[in-house]
Scaffold this motif. Sequence first.
Motif, PDB file in Angstrom:
ATOM      1  N   VAL A 176      37.446 -45.875  -7.701  1.00 46.73           N
ATOM      2  CA  VAL A 176      37.460 -44.686  -6.833  1.00 46.73           C
ATOM      3  C   VAL A 176      37.718 -43.447  -7.682  1.00 46.73           C
ATOM      4  CG1 VAL A 176      38.665 -43.538  -4.917  1.00 46.73           C
ATOM      5  CG2 VAL A 176      38.319 -46.012  -4.853  1.00 46.73           C
ATOM      6  N   LEU A 177      36.972 -42.405  -7.404  1.00 40.76           N
ATOM      7  CA  LEU A 177      37.238 -41.082  -7.988  1.00 40.76           C
ATOM      8  C   LEU A 177      37.676 -40.156  -6.865  1.00 40.76           C
ATOM      9  CD1 LEU A 177      37.011 -38.632  -9.961  1.00 40.76           C
ATOM     10  CD2 LEU A 177      34.565 -38.535  -9.373  1.00 40.76           C
ATOM     11  N   VAL A 178      38.807 -39.489  -7.051  1.00 41.39           N
ATOM     12  CA  VAL A 178      39.181 -38.425  -6.109  1.00 41.39           C
ATOM     13  C   VAL A 178      39.106 -37.097  -6.855  1.00 41.39           C
ATOM     14  CG1 VAL A 178      40.902 -37.488  -4.532  1.00 41.39           C
ATOM     15  CG2 VAL A 178      40.685 -39.970  -4.785  1.00 41.39           C
ATOM     16  N   ASN A 179      38.099 -36.312  -6.510  1.00 45.05           N
ATOM     17  CA  ASN A 179      37.974 -34.954  -7.048  1.00 45.05           C
ATOM     18  C   ASN A 179      38.922 -34.066  -6.238  1.00 45.05           C
ATOM     19  OD1 ASN A 179      35.774 -35.061  -9.027  1.00 45.05           O
ATOM     20  ND2 ASN A 179      34.433 -35.521  -7.293  1.00 45.05           N
ATOM     21  N   ASN A 180      40.112 -33.873  -6.779  1.00 43.35           N
ATOM     22  CA  ASN A 180      41.136 -33.111  -6.036  1.00 43.35           C
ATOM     23  C   ASN A 180      41.483 -31.793  -6.714  1.00 43.35           C
ATOM     24  OD1 ASN A 180      43.823 -32.781  -4.388  1.00 43.35           O
ATOM     25  ND2 ASN A 180      44.436 -32.852  -6.540  1.00 43.35           N
ATOM     26  N   ALA A 181      41.370 -31.715  -8.044  1.00 45.99           N
ATOM     27  CA  ALA A 181      41.762 -30.487  -8.757  1.00 45.99           C
ATOM     28  C   ALA A 181      41.077 -29.285  -8.115  1.00 45.99           C
ATOM     29  CB  ALA A 181      41.393 -30.591 -10.228  1.00 45.99           C
ATOM     30  N   GLY A 182      41.850 -28.257  -7.838  1.00 45.38           N
ATOM     31  CA  GLY A 182      41.268 -27.087  -7.206  1.00 45.38           C
ATOM     32  C   GLY A 182      42.148 -25.876  -7.428  1.00 45.38           C
ATOM     33  N   VAL A 183      41.522 -24.719  -7.358  1.00 45.99           N
ATOM     34  CA  VAL A 183      42.226 -23.450  -7.565  1.00 45.99           C
ATOM     35  C   VAL A 183      41.905 -22.542  -6.380  1.00 45.99           C
ATOM     36  CG1 VAL A 183      42.382 -21.398  -9.009  1.00 45.99           C
ATOM     37  CG2 VAL A 183      42.049 -23.634 -10.077  1.00 45.99           C
ATOM     38  N   GLY A 184      42.955 -21.905  -5.853  1.00 48.50           N
ATOM     39  CA  GLY A 184      42.732 -20.924  -4.794  1.00 48.50           C
ATOM     40  C   GLY A 184      43.415 -19.613  -5.143  1.00 48.50           C
ATOM     41  N   VAL A 185      42.650 -18.572  -5.207  1.00 49.90           N
ATOM     42  CA  VAL A 185      43.223 -17.218  -5.327  1.00 49.90           C
ATOM     43  C   VAL A 185      42.707 -16.490  -4.091  1.00 49.90           C
ATOM     44  CG1 VAL A 185      43.482 -15.150  -6.736  1.00 49.90           C
ATOM     45  CG2 VAL A 185      43.069 -17.371  -7.847  1.00 49.90           C
ATOM     46  N   LEU A 186      43.581 -16.441  -3.077  1.00 48.44           N
ATOM     47  CA  LEU A 186      43.128 -15.970  -1.769  1.00 48.44           C
ATOM     48  C   LEU A 186      43.422 -14.486  -1.638  1.00 48.44           C
ATOM     49  CD1 LEU A 186      44.292 -18.999   0.418  1.00 48.44           C
ATOM     50  CD2 LEU A 186      42.244 -18.735  -0.996  1.00 48.44           C
ATOM     51  N   LYS A 187      42.415 -13.681  -1.886  1.00 47.11           N
ATOM     52  CA  LYS A 187      42.536 -12.242  -1.662  1.00 47.11           C
ATOM     53  C   LYS A 187      41.145 -11.634  -1.517  1.00 47.11           C
ATOM     54  CE  LYS A 187      43.526 -11.438  -6.597  1.00 47.11           C
ATOM     55  NZ  LYS A 187      44.522 -11.052  -7.586  1.00 47.11           N
ATOM     56  N   PRO A 188      41.086 -10.436  -0.931  1.00 49.00           N
ATOM     57  CA  PRO A 188      39.771  -9.837  -0.703  1.00 49.00           C
ATOM     58  C   PRO A 188      38.949  -9.747  -1.986  1.00 49.00           C
ATOM     59  CG  PRO A 188      41.464  -8.615   0.461  1.00 49.00           C
ATOM     60  CD  PRO A 188      42.182  -9.621  -0.392  1.00 49.00           C
ATOM     61  N   MET A 189      37.660  -9.887  -1.840  1.00 48.92           N
ATOM     62  CA  MET A 189      36.794  -9.980  -3.013  1.00 48.92           C
ATOM     63  C   MET A 189      36.968  -8.806  -3.971  1.00 48.92           C
ATOM     64  SD  MET A 189      32.711 -10.558  -3.314  1.00 48.92           S
ATOM     65  CE  MET A 189      32.307  -8.832  -3.252  1.00 48.92           C
ATOM     66  N   MET A 190      37.157  -7.582  -3.434  1.00 47.30           N
ATOM     67  CA  MET A 190      37.280  -6.414  -4.311  1.00 47.30           C
ATOM     68  C   MET A 190      38.578  -6.441  -5.115  1.00 47.30           C
ATOM     69  SD  MET A 190      34.499  -4.823  -4.183  1.00 47.30           S
ATOM     70  CE  MET A 190      34.793  -3.200  -4.884  1.00 47.30           C
ATOM     71  N   GLU A 191      39.519  -7.311  -4.728  1.00 52.62           N
ATOM     72  CA  GLU A 191      40.780  -7.429  -5.476  1.00 52.62           C
ATOM     73  C   GLU A 191      40.770  -8.587  -6.461  1.00 52.62           C
ATOM     74  OE1 GLU A 191      44.087  -7.461  -2.716  1.00 52.62           O
ATOM     75  OE2 GLU A 191      43.145  -5.864  -1.536  1.00 52.62           O
ATOM     76  N   LEU A 192      39.729  -9.414  -6.382  1.00 51.34           N
ATOM     77  CA  LEU A 192      39.638 -10.541  -7.327  1.00 51.34           C
ATOM     78  C   LEU A 192      39.194 -10.048  -8.694  1.00 51.34           C
ATOM     79  CD1 LEU A 192      37.721 -13.326  -5.342  1.00 51.34           C
ATOM     80  CD2 LEU A 192      40.100 -13.440  -6.140  1.00 51.34           C
ATOM     81  N   SER A 193      39.809 -10.570  -9.758  1.00 52.16           N
ATOM     82  CA  SER A 193      39.285 -10.281 -11.096  1.00 52.16           C
ATOM     83  C   SER A 193      38.098 -11.209 -11.347  1.00 52.16           C
ATOM     84  CB  SER A 193      40.368 -10.524 -12.148  1.00 52.16           C
ATOM     85  OG  SER A 193      40.666 -11.903 -12.225  1.00 52.16           O
ATOM     86  N   ALA A 194      37.278 -10.836 -12.314  1.00 47.39           N
ATOM     87  CA  ALA A 194      36.141 -11.690 -12.673  1.00 47.39           C
ATOM     88  C   ALA A 194      36.649 -13.050 -13.141  1.00 47.39           C
ATOM     89  CB  ALA A 194      35.305 -11.013 -13.765  1.00 47.39           C
TER      90      ALA A 194
END
Length: 234
Positions: free
Chosen positions: A77-95
Motif C-alpha cells: 500500500v502507498l499512502v500519498n499523504n505529504a501535503g502543504v497548505g498555505v491558506l491565504k488570498p492568492m495576491m498574498e501568496l509568494s511565488a
Amino acid sequence: MTQSILVTGASRGIGRAIALRFAREGWTVVAVARKQPELDALRAEVISAGGMCRPIALDVADASAVARQLGGIEVDVLVNNAGVGVLKPMMELSAEEWHRMLDVNVNALFHVTRAVLPGMFARKAGHVCTIGSIGGRSVFVGGSCYGATKAFVTAWAENLMIEVRDRGVKVSVVMPGAVTTEFNGNAPGEKDRWKLVPADVADAVAQVVLTPPNVLIHRLEVRTLTVPAKGPGK
Ligand SMILES: NC(=O)c1ccc[n+]([C@@H]2O[C@H](COP(=O)([O-])OP(=O)(O)OC[C@H]3O[C@@H](n4cnc5c(N)ncnc54)[C@H](OP(=O)(O)O)[C@@H]3O)[C@@H](O)[C@H]2O)c1
C-alpha cells in the motif's frame, strides 16, 4: 506474510497517525518525510506498537531523490499523504509558496506513485490511497492554490483508478475536513477541539485499505459533526 505500507509525510500529523494505525495491525511501515529525528521517534513508537518501520528521509518533491530512494520499492500500500497548505488570498501568496504547494501536493504524486506502481503491477496487487481534502471540492477564501491542488488529487485519482484496476491495483482518495495538526502553521490547542483528530483520518484510511480483494472504496469523505457556528464550514 507481513504486509507493508509506505506513508509519505509520516513524521507528524495525519501521516504519523496512519503509520501507527497500521503498525498496530502488525504491518511494516516505510515512513517517508524530510525530518530524520521525527522519523526516528516514529520508528521507536511503531516498534513498541508491534510493527516494523523503515524510515526514509526524503523530499518527495525532488524527482531524482525519489527515483534514487524509492525506485523499485515493493510495498502493498502507498499512502500519498505529504501535503502543504498555505491558506491565504492568492495576491498574498509568494511565488515560492505557490510552487511549493504544486510541487508537494501535485508533482510529488507523479514521482512517488511512479516509483511504487511497477512493483504492484508485477504482483498484480496493490493499493494507492491519496489524502485529498474537502477543500478540493468546496471553495473558500484562501484556497485558490491549495484547494485547486486538492481538486487535482480527486481528478487524478479517479483517472488513475480506471487506468490501473485491470492490473490489480486499487486507487482511493480519502478527503478529510479540518483536522487538528500543524497544517498551515497551526499550533494545536483548545481552539481546535471541534476538529477531527489525526487518528480519525487514520481509521478512515484503514477502512478503505482493509477491504476484501474485490472491493474498492474509491472515495471517502470524513467530516466532524461539531462545526463551530461561524467556522469555516468544514
Ligand atoms: N489538517 C487538516 O485540516 C487537513 C484537512 C484535509 C486534508 N489534509 C491533508 O492531509 C495531509 C497531511 O496533512 P497534516 O494535516 O498532517 O499536515 P502536517 O501536520 O503539516 O504534516 C505534513 C507532513 O508532510 C510532510 N512533508 C511536507 N513537505 C514534504 C516534502 N517536501 N517531502 C516529504 N514530506 C513532506 C511533513 O514532514 P517533514 O516536514 O518532516 O517533511 C509532515 O510529515 C496533507 O496532504 C493535507 O493537505 C489536512
